[in-house]
Design a protein around this motif. Structure first.
Motif, mmCIF file in Angstrom:
data_model
loop_
_atom_site.group_PDB
_atom_site.id
_atom_site.type_symbol
_atom_site.label_atom_id
_atom_site.label_comp_id
_atom_site.label_asym_id
_atom_site.label_seq_id
_atom_site.Cartn_x
_atom_site.Cartn_y
_atom_site.Cartn_z
ATOM 1 N N ASP A 59 0.816 -1.221 0.000
ATOM 2 C CA ASP A 59 0.000 0.000 0.000
ATOM 3 C C ASP A 59 0.853 1.275 0.000
ATOM 4 O OD1 ASP A 59 0.891 -0.234 2.611
ATOM 5 O OD2 ASP A 59 -1.050 0.207 3.540
ATOM 6 N N ASP A 60 2.161 1.158 -0.043
ATOM 7 C CA ASP A 60 3.009 2.342 -0.259
ATOM 8 C C ASP A 60 2.936 2.716 -1.733
ATOM 9 O OD1 ASP A 60 4.033 2.617 2.366
ATOM 10 O OD2 ASP A 60 5.571 1.101 2.002
ATOM 11 N N TYR A 61 3.345 3.941 -2.030
ATOM 12 C CA TYR A 61 3.209 4.433 -3.409
ATOM 13 C C TYR A 61 4.564 4.531 -4.123
ATOM 14 C CZ TYR A 61 -1.404 5.854 -1.824
ATOM 15 O OH TYR A 61 -2.685 5.854 -1.323
ATOM 16 N N ILE A 62 4.499 4.355 -5.439
ATOM 17 C CA ILE A 62 5.659 4.725 -6.261
ATOM 18 C C ILE A 62 5.172 5.557 -7.440
ATOM 19 C CG2 ILE A 62 7.014 2.654 -5.705
ATOM 20 C CD1 ILE A 62 6.437 1.710 -8.663
ATOM 21 N N THR A 63 6.079 6.351 -7.979
ATOM 22 C CA THR A 63 5.855 6.958 -9.296
ATOM 23 C C THR A 63 7.078 6.605 -10.140
ATOM 24 O OG1 THR A 63 6.903 9.051 -8.728
ATOM 25 C CG2 THR A 63 4.505 8.910 -8.392
ATOM 26 N N SER A 64 6.869 6.555 -11.443
ATOM 27 C CA SER A 64 7.913 6.031 -12.313
ATOM 28 C C SER A 64 8.146 6.951 -13.517
ATOM 29 C CB SER A 64 7.469 4.620 -12.706
ATOM 30 O OG SER A 64 8.282 4.066 -13.688
ATOM 31 N N THR A 65 8.939 6.464 -14.452
ATOM 32 C CA THR A 65 9.403 7.299 -15.562
ATOM 33 C C THR A 65 9.113 6.639 -16.916
ATOM 34 O OG1 THR A 65 11.539 6.186 -15.781
ATOM 35 C CG2 THR A 65 11.386 7.916 -14.107
ATOM 36 N N HIS A 66 9.675 7.252 -17.976
ATOM 37 C CA HIS A 66 9.610 6.654 -19.313
ATOM 38 C C HIS A 66 10.307 5.279 -19.329
ATOM 39 C CE1 HIS A 66 13.331 8.893 -18.870
ATOM 40 N NE2 HIS A 66 13.872 8.098 -19.766
ATOM 41 N N ARG A 67 11.271 5.051 -18.429
ATOM 42 C CA ARG A 67 11.991 3.763 -18.352
ATOM 43 C C ARG A 67 11.386 2.976 -17.191
ATOM 44 N NH1 ARG A 67 16.199 3.211 -21.084
ATOM 45 N NH2 ARG A 67 16.700 5.420 -21.137
ATOM 46 N N GLY A 68 10.082 2.699 -17.270
ATOM 47 C CA GLY A 68 9.367 2.321 -16.052
ATOM 48 C C GLY A 68 8.968 0.876 -15.864
ATOM 49 N N HIS A 69 9.210 0.000 -16.858
ATOM 50 C CA HIS A 69 8.708 -1.380 -16.716
ATOM 51 C C HIS A 69 9.245 -2.049 -15.446
ATOM 52 C CE1 HIS A 69 8.762 -1.343 -21.428
ATOM 53 N NE2 HIS A 69 7.860 -0.524 -20.929
ATOM 54 N N GLY A 70 10.526 -1.805 -15.160
ATOM 55 C CA GLY A 70 11.153 -2.447 -13.993
ATOM 56 C C GLY A 70 10.494 -2.014 -12.692
ATOM 57 N N HIS A 71 10.150 -0.724 -12.596
ATOM 58 C CA HIS A 71 9.514 -0.237 -11.373
ATOM 59 C C HIS A 71 8.136 -0.902 -11.197
ATOM 60 C CE1 HIS A 71 11.914 3.513 -12.716
ATOM 61 N NE2 HIS A 71 12.668 2.803 -11.898
ATOM 62 N N CYS A 72 7.374 -0.965 -12.287
ATOM 63 C CA CYS A 72 6.017 -1.564 -12.228
ATOM 64 C C CYS A 72 6.109 -3.026 -11.779
ATOM 65 C CB CYS A 72 5.344 -1.540 -13.595
ATOM 66 S SG CYS A 72 5.056 0.091 -14.265
ATOM 67 N N LEU A 73 7.004 -3.783 -12.416
ATOM 68 C CA LEU A 73 7.123 -5.214 -12.092
ATOM 69 C C LEU A 73 7.616 -5.397 -10.661
ATOM 70 C CD1 LEU A 73 8.658 -6.465 -15.458
ATOM 71 C CD2 LEU A 73 6.404 -7.081 -14.555
ATOM 72 N N ALA A 74 8.585 -4.598 -10.266
ATOM 73 C CA ALA A 74 9.136 -4.733 -8.916
ATOM 74 C C ALA A 74 8.071 -4.430 -7.859
ATOM 75 C CB ALA A 74 10.342 -3.817 -8.729
ATOM 76 N N LEU A 111 1.392 4.793 -8.868
ATOM 77 C CA LEU A 111 0.632 5.963 -9.332
ATOM 78 C C LEU A 111 0.956 6.329 -10.771
ATOM 79 C CD1 LEU A 111 0.874 8.156 -6.106
ATOM 80 C CD2 LEU A 111 -1.009 6.687 -6.840
ATOM 81 N N GLY A 112 1.855 5.606 -11.378
ATOM 82 C CA GLY A 112 2.022 5.774 -12.814
ATOM 83 C C GLY A 112 3.417 6.121 -13.275
ATOM 84 N N ALA A 113 3.714 5.588 -14.457
ATOM 85 C CA ALA A 113 4.905 6.021 -15.178
ATOM 86 C C ALA A 113 4.587 7.396 -15.751
ATOM 87 C CB ALA A 113 5.226 5.029 -16.279
ATOM 88 N N ASN A 114 5.621 8.092 -16.196
ATOM 89 C CA ASN A 114 5.404 9.449 -16.688
ATOM 90 C C ASN A 114 6.452 9.759 -17.741
ATOM 91 O OD1 ASN A 114 5.067 12.304 -16.853
ATOM 92 N ND2 ASN A 114 4.062 12.208 -14.860
ATOM 93 N N ALA A 115 5.995 10.129 -18.918
ATOM 94 C CA ALA A 115 6.935 10.370 -20.018
ATOM 95 C C ALA A 115 7.636 11.712 -19.908
ATOM 96 C CB ALA A 115 6.195 10.278 -21.347
ATOM 97 N N ILE A 116 7.124 12.584 -19.021
ATOM 98 C CA ILE A 116 7.748 13.893 -18.847
ATOM 99 C C ILE A 116 8.875 13.764 -17.827
ATOM 100 C CG2 ILE A 116 7.348 16.312 -18.162
ATOM 101 C CD1 ILE A 116 5.798 15.359 -20.696
ATOM 102 N N VAL A 117 10.080 14.107 -18.230
ATOM 103 C CA VAL A 117 11.220 13.995 -17.313
ATOM 104 C C VAL A 117 10.947 14.842 -16.056
ATOM 105 C CG1 VAL A 117 13.677 14.545 -17.033
ATOM 106 C CG2 VAL A 117 12.875 13.464 -19.137
ATOM 107 N N ALA A 118 11.002 14.224 -14.897
ATOM 108 C CA ALA A 118 10.702 14.813 -13.576
ATOM 109 C C ALA A 118 9.212 15.034 -13.354
ATOM 110 C CB ALA A 118 11.444 16.127 -13.328
ATOM 111 N N GLY A 119 8.395 14.623 -14.317
ATOM 112 C CA GLY A 119 6.946 14.877 -14.230
ATOM 113 C C GLY A 119 6.291 14.258 -13.023
#
Ligand SMILES: Cc1ncc(C[n+]2csc(CCOP(=O)(O)OP(=O)(O)O)c2C)c(N)n1
Length: 323
Positions: A59-74, A111-119
Protein backbone atom coordinates in the motif's frame (compact mmCIF):
# COMPACT_ATOMS: atom_id res chain seq x y z
CA UNK A 1 22.39 -16.20 7.28
CA UNK A 2 19.06 -17.86 8.07
CA UNK A 3 16.97 -19.88 5.61
CA UNK A 4 14.50 -16.96 5.52
CA UNK A 5 17.29 -14.60 4.50
CA UNK A 6 18.28 -16.93 1.68
CA UNK A 7 14.66 -17.10 0.49
CA UNK A 8 14.51 -13.33 0.62
CA UNK A 9 17.62 -12.84 -1.56
CA UNK A 10 16.56 -15.58 -3.98
CA UNK A 11 13.21 -13.82 -4.32
CA UNK A 12 15.04 -10.60 -5.19
CA UNK A 13 17.13 -12.49 -7.74
CA UNK A 14 13.93 -13.83 -9.28
CA UNK A 15 12.36 -10.36 -9.40
CA UNK A 16 15.45 -8.90 -11.10
CA UNK A 17 15.54 -11.75 -13.59
CA UNK A 18 11.83 -11.30 -14.33
CA UNK A 19 12.51 -7.69 -15.28
CA UNK A 20 15.47 -8.68 -17.45
CA UNK A 21 13.62 -11.43 -19.31
CA UNK A 22 10.54 -9.21 -19.66
CA UNK A 23 12.65 -6.47 -21.24
CA UNK A 24 14.42 -8.90 -23.58
CA UNK A 25 10.99 -9.96 -24.80
CA UNK A 26 9.95 -6.34 -25.26
CA UNK A 27 13.01 -5.85 -27.45
CA UNK A 28 12.12 -8.98 -29.41
CA UNK A 29 8.51 -7.84 -29.90
CA UNK A 30 9.72 -4.45 -31.09
CA UNK A 31 12.35 -5.76 -33.50
CA UNK A 32 9.88 -8.29 -34.95
CA UNK A 33 7.42 -5.41 -35.55
CA UNK A 34 4.75 -6.85 -33.23
CA UNK A 35 4.82 -3.93 -30.78
CA UNK A 36 3.72 -0.43 -31.76
CA UNK A 37 5.60 2.67 -30.56
CA UNK A 38 8.85 2.61 -28.61
CA UNK A 39 10.10 1.35 -25.27
CA UNK A 40 12.96 2.37 -22.98
CA UNK A 41 14.53 -0.77 -21.54
CA UNK A 42 15.56 -1.05 -17.90
CA UNK A 43 18.06 -3.92 -18.33
CA UNK A 44 21.15 -3.29 -16.18
CA UNK A 45 19.28 -1.21 -13.59
CA UNK A 46 17.19 -4.01 -12.04
CA UNK A 47 18.81 -3.84 -8.59
CA UNK A 48 17.50 -0.31 -8.01
CA UNK A 49 13.80 -1.06 -8.64
CA UNK A 50 13.90 -4.40 -6.82
CA UNK A 51 16.06 -3.27 -3.90
CA UNK A 52 13.77 -0.30 -3.24
CA UNK A 53 10.37 -1.90 -3.93
CA UNK A 54 11.16 -4.93 -1.77
CA UNK A 55 11.55 -2.47 1.12
CA UNK A 56 8.04 -1.09 0.50
CA UNK A 57 4.63 -2.37 1.51
CA UNK A 58 2.01 -3.05 -1.14
CA UNK A 59 0.00 0.00 0.00
CA UNK A 60 3.01 2.34 -0.26
CA UNK A 61 3.21 4.43 -3.41
CA UNK A 62 5.66 4.73 -6.26
CA UNK A 63 5.86 6.96 -9.30
CA UNK A 64 7.91 6.03 -12.31
CA UNK A 65 9.40 7.30 -15.56
CA UNK A 66 9.61 6.65 -19.31
CA UNK A 67 11.99 3.76 -18.35
CA UNK A 68 9.37 2.32 -16.05
CA UNK A 69 8.71 -1.38 -16.72
CA UNK A 70 11.15 -2.45 -13.99
CA UNK A 71 9.51 -0.24 -11.37
CA UNK A 72 6.02 -1.56 -12.23
CA UNK A 73 7.12 -5.21 -12.09
CA UNK A 74 9.14 -4.73 -8.92
CA UNK A 75 6.06 -3.22 -7.21
CA UNK A 76 4.04 -6.29 -8.18
CA UNK A 77 2.47 -5.65 -11.59
CA UNK A 78 1.26 -8.66 -13.58
CA UNK A 79 3.35 -9.59 -16.62
CA UNK A 80 0.16 -10.51 -18.53
CA UNK A 81 -1.35 -7.05 -18.13
CA UNK A 82 1.99 -5.37 -18.80
CA UNK A 83 2.50 -7.12 -22.15
CA UNK A 84 -1.15 -6.46 -23.08
CA UNK A 85 -0.65 -2.75 -22.43
CA UNK A 86 2.53 -2.65 -24.51
CA UNK A 87 0.78 -4.39 -27.39
CA UNK A 88 -2.26 -2.08 -27.20
CA UNK A 89 -4.59 -4.86 -26.06
CA UNK A 90 -7.82 -4.47 -24.09
CA UNK A 91 -6.77 -6.43 -20.93
CA UNK A 92 -3.78 -4.10 -20.47
CA UNK A 93 -3.45 -1.78 -17.46
CA UNK A 94 -4.86 1.17 -19.41
CA UNK A 95 -7.02 -0.94 -21.74
CA UNK A 96 -4.21 -0.76 -24.28
CA UNK A 97 -4.49 3.03 -24.63
CA UNK A 98 -1.48 4.06 -22.55
CA UNK A 99 1.35 1.91 -23.83
CA UNK A 100 4.85 1.52 -22.45
CA UNK A 101 5.23 4.94 -20.82
CA UNK A 102 1.87 5.27 -19.03
CA UNK A 103 1.42 2.16 -16.94
CA UNK A 104 -0.31 2.74 -13.61
CA UNK A 105 -1.62 0.12 -11.20
CA UNK A 106 -3.69 1.28 -8.23
CA UNK A 107 -3.73 -2.24 -6.73
CA UNK A 108 0.02 -2.19 -6.15
CA UNK A 109 0.31 1.50 -5.24
CA UNK A 110 1.82 2.44 -8.59
CA UNK A 111 0.63 5.96 -9.33
CA UNK A 112 2.02 5.77 -12.81
CA UNK A 113 4.90 6.02 -15.18
CA UNK A 114 5.40 9.45 -16.69
CA UNK A 115 6.94 10.37 -20.02
CA UNK A 116 7.75 13.89 -18.85
CA UNK A 117 11.22 14.00 -17.31
CA UNK A 118 10.70 14.81 -13.58
CA UNK A 119 6.95 14.88 -14.23
CA UNK A 120 6.19 12.55 -11.36
CA UNK A 121 8.10 14.52 -8.69
CA UNK A 122 5.00 16.57 -7.88
CA UNK A 123 2.76 13.49 -7.92
CA UNK A 124 4.94 11.49 -5.50
CA UNK A 125 5.34 14.50 -3.21
CA UNK A 126 1.57 15.13 -3.35
CA UNK A 127 0.91 11.49 -2.47
CA UNK A 128 3.28 11.81 0.50
CA UNK A 129 1.47 15.01 1.55
CA UNK A 130 -1.89 13.16 1.39
CA UNK A 131 -0.49 10.27 3.46
CA UNK A 132 0.65 12.70 6.13
CA UNK A 133 -2.60 14.70 6.18
CA UNK A 134 -4.75 11.55 6.32
CA UNK A 135 -2.60 10.04 9.07
CA UNK A 136 -1.69 7.00 6.97
CA UNK A 137 1.69 5.50 7.72
CA UNK A 138 2.49 5.07 4.03
CA UNK A 139 5.44 6.41 2.11
CA UNK A 140 5.92 7.42 -1.52
CA UNK A 141 8.97 6.70 -3.67
CA UNK A 142 9.74 8.87 -6.67
CA UNK A 143 12.01 7.15 -9.24
CA UNK A 144 13.73 9.37 -11.80
CA UNK A 145 16.85 9.51 -13.95
CA UNK A 146 19.65 12.02 -13.38
CA UNK A 147 18.30 13.97 -16.38
CA UNK A 148 15.50 15.14 -14.04
CA UNK A 149 18.07 17.13 -12.03
CA UNK A 150 17.70 19.88 -14.64
CA UNK A 151 13.95 20.25 -14.04
CA UNK A 152 12.50 22.94 -11.75
CA UNK A 153 9.56 20.90 -10.47
CA UNK A 154 11.96 18.58 -8.66
CA UNK A 155 13.27 21.52 -6.60
CA UNK A 156 9.81 22.91 -5.81
CA UNK A 157 8.81 19.42 -4.67
CA UNK A 158 11.91 18.77 -2.57
CA UNK A 159 11.54 22.16 -0.90
CA UNK A 160 7.97 21.41 0.21
CA UNK A 161 8.85 17.84 1.20
CA UNK A 162 11.58 19.03 3.54
CA UNK A 163 9.58 21.96 4.95
CA UNK A 164 6.65 19.67 5.78
CA UNK A 165 8.72 16.56 6.60
CA UNK A 166 6.83 14.49 4.04
CA UNK A 167 7.34 10.71 3.80
CA UNK A 168 8.86 10.69 0.32
CA UNK A 169 12.09 9.14 -0.97
CA UNK A 170 13.60 10.59 -4.14
CA UNK A 171 15.46 7.79 -5.95
CA UNK A 172 17.78 9.18 -8.60
CA UNK A 173 19.08 6.54 -11.03
CA UNK A 174 22.27 7.87 -12.51
CA UNK A 175 22.82 5.61 -15.52
CA UNK A 176 25.35 8.15 -16.87
CA UNK A 177 23.36 9.32 -19.92
CA UNK A 178 20.38 11.58 -20.61
CA UNK A 179 19.33 10.18 -23.97
CA UNK A 180 22.65 10.45 -25.88
CA UNK A 181 24.38 12.99 -23.65
CA UNK A 182 26.76 12.16 -20.81
CA UNK A 183 25.56 13.67 -17.53
CA UNK A 184 28.72 15.78 -17.21
CA UNK A 185 27.55 17.71 -20.29
CA UNK A 186 24.08 18.39 -18.90
CA UNK A 187 24.37 18.52 -15.09
CA UNK A 188 26.68 21.13 -13.60
CA UNK A 189 28.27 20.70 -10.20
CA UNK A 190 27.48 18.05 -7.65
CA UNK A 191 24.33 15.92 -7.80
CA UNK A 192 24.27 15.42 -4.05
CA UNK A 193 24.58 19.13 -3.33
CA UNK A 194 21.11 19.71 -4.77
CA UNK A 195 19.00 17.83 -2.17
CA UNK A 196 21.55 18.73 0.52
CA UNK A 197 20.84 22.41 -0.16
CA UNK A 198 17.32 21.78 1.18
CA UNK A 199 18.68 19.92 4.19
CA UNK A 200 17.42 16.60 2.81
CA UNK A 201 19.26 13.48 4.01
CA UNK A 202 21.21 12.25 0.97
CA UNK A 203 22.82 8.85 0.51
CA UNK A 204 24.87 7.51 -2.40
CA UNK A 205 24.78 3.78 -3.25
CA UNK A 206 26.14 1.25 -5.72
CA UNK A 207 22.99 0.70 -7.75
CA UNK A 208 24.32 -2.61 -9.12
CA UNK A 209 24.31 -4.20 -5.69
CA UNK A 210 20.75 -5.08 -4.69
CA UNK A 211 21.82 -5.75 -1.10
CA UNK A 212 23.24 -2.26 -0.69
CA UNK A 213 20.22 -0.67 -2.37
CA UNK A 214 17.81 -2.69 -0.25
CA UNK A 215 19.54 -2.03 3.07
CA UNK A 216 19.72 1.69 2.41
CA UNK A 217 16.13 1.91 1.14
CA UNK A 218 14.86 -0.02 4.17
CA UNK A 219 16.54 2.46 6.50
CA UNK A 220 15.32 5.57 4.66
CA UNK A 221 11.77 4.25 4.29
CA UNK A 222 11.53 3.36 7.99
CA UNK A 223 12.78 6.84 8.84
CA UNK A 224 10.19 8.48 6.56
CA UNK A 225 7.45 6.28 8.04
CA UNK A 226 8.43 7.48 11.52
CA UNK A 227 7.75 11.04 10.38
CA UNK A 228 11.41 12.08 10.11
CA UNK A 229 11.06 13.42 6.59
CA UNK A 230 12.22 12.90 3.04
CA UNK A 231 15.48 11.42 1.77
CA UNK A 232 17.38 11.32 -1.50
CA UNK A 233 19.09 8.16 -2.77
CA UNK A 234 21.63 8.62 -5.53
CA UNK A 235 22.09 5.23 -7.24
CA UNK A 236 25.01 4.64 -9.61
CA UNK A 237 23.84 2.35 -12.37
CA UNK A 238 23.93 1.68 -16.13
CA UNK A 239 21.50 0.78 -18.90
CA UNK A 240 22.76 -2.04 -21.12
CA UNK A 241 20.61 -1.19 -24.14
CA UNK A 242 20.14 2.11 -25.96
CA UNK A 243 18.11 5.04 -24.75
CA UNK A 244 15.15 3.33 -26.43
CA UNK A 245 14.78 0.12 -28.44
CA UNK A 246 15.61 1.89 -31.69
CA UNK A 247 18.95 3.25 -30.38
CA UNK A 248 21.19 0.57 -31.85
CA UNK A 249 24.35 2.40 -32.94
CA UNK A 250 25.66 3.94 -29.76
CA UNK A 251 29.33 4.29 -30.67
CA UNK A 252 29.10 8.05 -31.14
CA UNK A 253 28.20 8.62 -27.49
CA UNK A 254 29.58 5.61 -25.58
CA UNK A 255 32.09 2.87 -26.27
CA UNK A 256 31.56 -0.89 -26.56
CA UNK A 257 34.33 -1.28 -23.96
CA UNK A 258 32.34 0.76 -21.45
CA UNK A 259 29.24 -1.36 -22.04
CA UNK A 260 31.22 -4.59 -21.69
CA UNK A 261 32.87 -3.40 -18.48
CA UNK A 262 29.49 -2.84 -16.78
CA UNK A 263 27.99 -6.07 -18.11
CA UNK A 264 30.99 -8.20 -17.18
CA UNK A 265 32.04 -6.74 -13.85
CA UNK A 266 29.01 -4.94 -12.42
CA UNK A 267 25.98 -6.98 -13.41
CA UNK A 268 23.36 -6.94 -10.62
CA UNK A 269 22.24 -10.54 -11.18
CA UNK A 270 25.76 -11.95 -11.27
CA UNK A 271 26.76 -9.85 -8.26
CA UNK A 272 23.96 -11.32 -6.15
CA UNK A 273 24.36 -14.93 -7.35
CA UNK A 274 28.15 -14.80 -6.84
CA UNK A 275 27.65 -13.54 -3.29
CA UNK A 276 25.10 -16.25 -2.45
CA UNK A 277 27.34 -18.95 -3.93
CA UNK A 278 30.36 -17.50 -2.10
CA UNK A 279 28.42 -17.74 1.18
CA UNK A 280 27.60 -21.37 0.27
CA UNK A 281 23.91 -20.45 0.65
CA UNK A 282 22.99 -21.38 -2.93
CA UNK A 283 24.38 -23.39 -5.83
CA UNK A 284 24.13 -23.07 -9.60
CA UNK A 285 21.12 -25.40 -9.82
CA UNK A 286 18.80 -23.03 -7.96
CA UNK A 287 19.56 -20.21 -10.38
CA UNK A 288 18.83 -22.51 -13.35
CA UNK A 289 15.54 -23.46 -11.76
CA UNK A 290 14.60 -19.80 -11.19
CA UNK A 291 15.54 -18.98 -14.77
CA UNK A 292 13.36 -21.78 -16.16
CA UNK A 293 10.39 -20.63 -14.08
CA UNK A 294 10.81 -16.98 -15.04
CA UNK A 295 11.24 -17.74 -18.74
CA UNK A 296 8.11 -19.93 -18.72
CA UNK A 297 6.05 -17.22 -16.96
CA UNK A 298 7.19 -14.51 -19.39
CA UNK A 299 6.69 -16.71 -22.48
CA UNK A 300 3.15 -17.56 -21.37
CA UNK A 301 2.39 -13.86 -20.82
CA UNK A 302 3.66 -12.93 -24.30
CA UNK A 303 1.44 -15.64 -25.81
CA UNK A 304 -1.53 -14.41 -23.82
CA UNK A 305 -0.98 -10.81 -24.91
CA UNK A 306 -0.42 -11.64 -28.58
CA UNK A 307 -3.75 -13.49 -28.60
CA UNK A 308 -5.67 -10.92 -26.52
CA UNK A 309 -8.25 -8.67 -28.23
CA UNK A 310 -7.73 -5.01 -29.11
CA UNK A 311 -10.18 -2.54 -27.50
CA UNK A 312 -13.41 -2.14 -29.48
CA UNK A 313 -13.24 0.81 -31.94
CA UNK A 314 -16.23 2.53 -30.24
CA UNK A 315 -14.18 2.67 -26.99
CA UNK A 316 -11.54 4.92 -28.50
CA UNK A 317 -12.64 7.99 -26.48
CA UNK A 318 -13.36 6.08 -23.24
CA UNK A 319 -10.82 6.36 -20.37
CA UNK A 320 -9.11 9.15 -22.29
CA UNK A 321 -8.86 12.60 -20.72
CA UNK A 322 -9.85 15.38 -23.12
CA UNK A 323 -8.85 18.77 -21.75
C1 LIG B 1 10.43 17.67 -19.84
C2 LIG B 1 11.03 16.76 -20.86
N1 LIG B 1 12.08 17.18 -21.60
C3 LIG B 1 12.63 16.36 -22.51
C4 LIG B 1 12.11 15.11 -22.74
C5 LIG B 1 12.75 14.17 -23.76
N2 LIG B 1 13.46 13.11 -23.05
C6 LIG B 1 12.94 11.89 -22.88
S1 LIG B 1 13.93 10.88 -21.99
C7 LIG B 1 15.10 12.09 -21.84
C8 LIG B 1 16.40 11.82 -21.09
C9 LIG B 1 16.12 11.40 -19.72
O1 LIG B 1 17.33 11.08 -19.09
P1 LIG B 1 17.27 10.59 -17.61
O2 LIG B 1 16.28 11.39 -16.84
O3 LIG B 1 18.65 10.54 -17.09
O4 LIG B 1 16.64 9.12 -17.70
P2 LIG B 1 17.19 7.84 -18.47
O5 LIG B 1 16.63 7.92 -19.87
O6 LIG B 1 18.67 7.91 -18.42
O7 LIG B 1 16.62 6.70 -17.74
C10 LIG B 1 14.70 13.26 -22.46
C11 LIG B 1 15.50 14.47 -22.51
C12 LIG B 1 11.00 14.72 -21.96
N3 LIG B 1 10.44 13.52 -22.09
N4 LIG B 1 10.49 15.55 -21.01
Amino acid sequence: MSATDVEHWLHMYQQMLKIRVFEEQVNELYTSAKMPGLAHLYVGQEAVAVGVCEALRRDDYITSTHRGHGHCLAKGASVDKMFCELLGKEPGYCHGKGGSMHIADQDTGNLGANAIVAGSAGIATGAAFACKRLGLDRVAVCFFGEGALGQGVLYESMNMAQLWKLPVIYVCENNLYNEYTHHTESTAGSMRARPEAFGILTVEVNGQDVREVHETATRLIARARRGEGPAFMLCHTYRYYGHHVGDINRRYYRSKEEEEEWKTHRDPLNTLSAWLIGQTMADGAIFDQIENEVRAEVAAAVDYALNAPFPAPEEVGKHVYVG
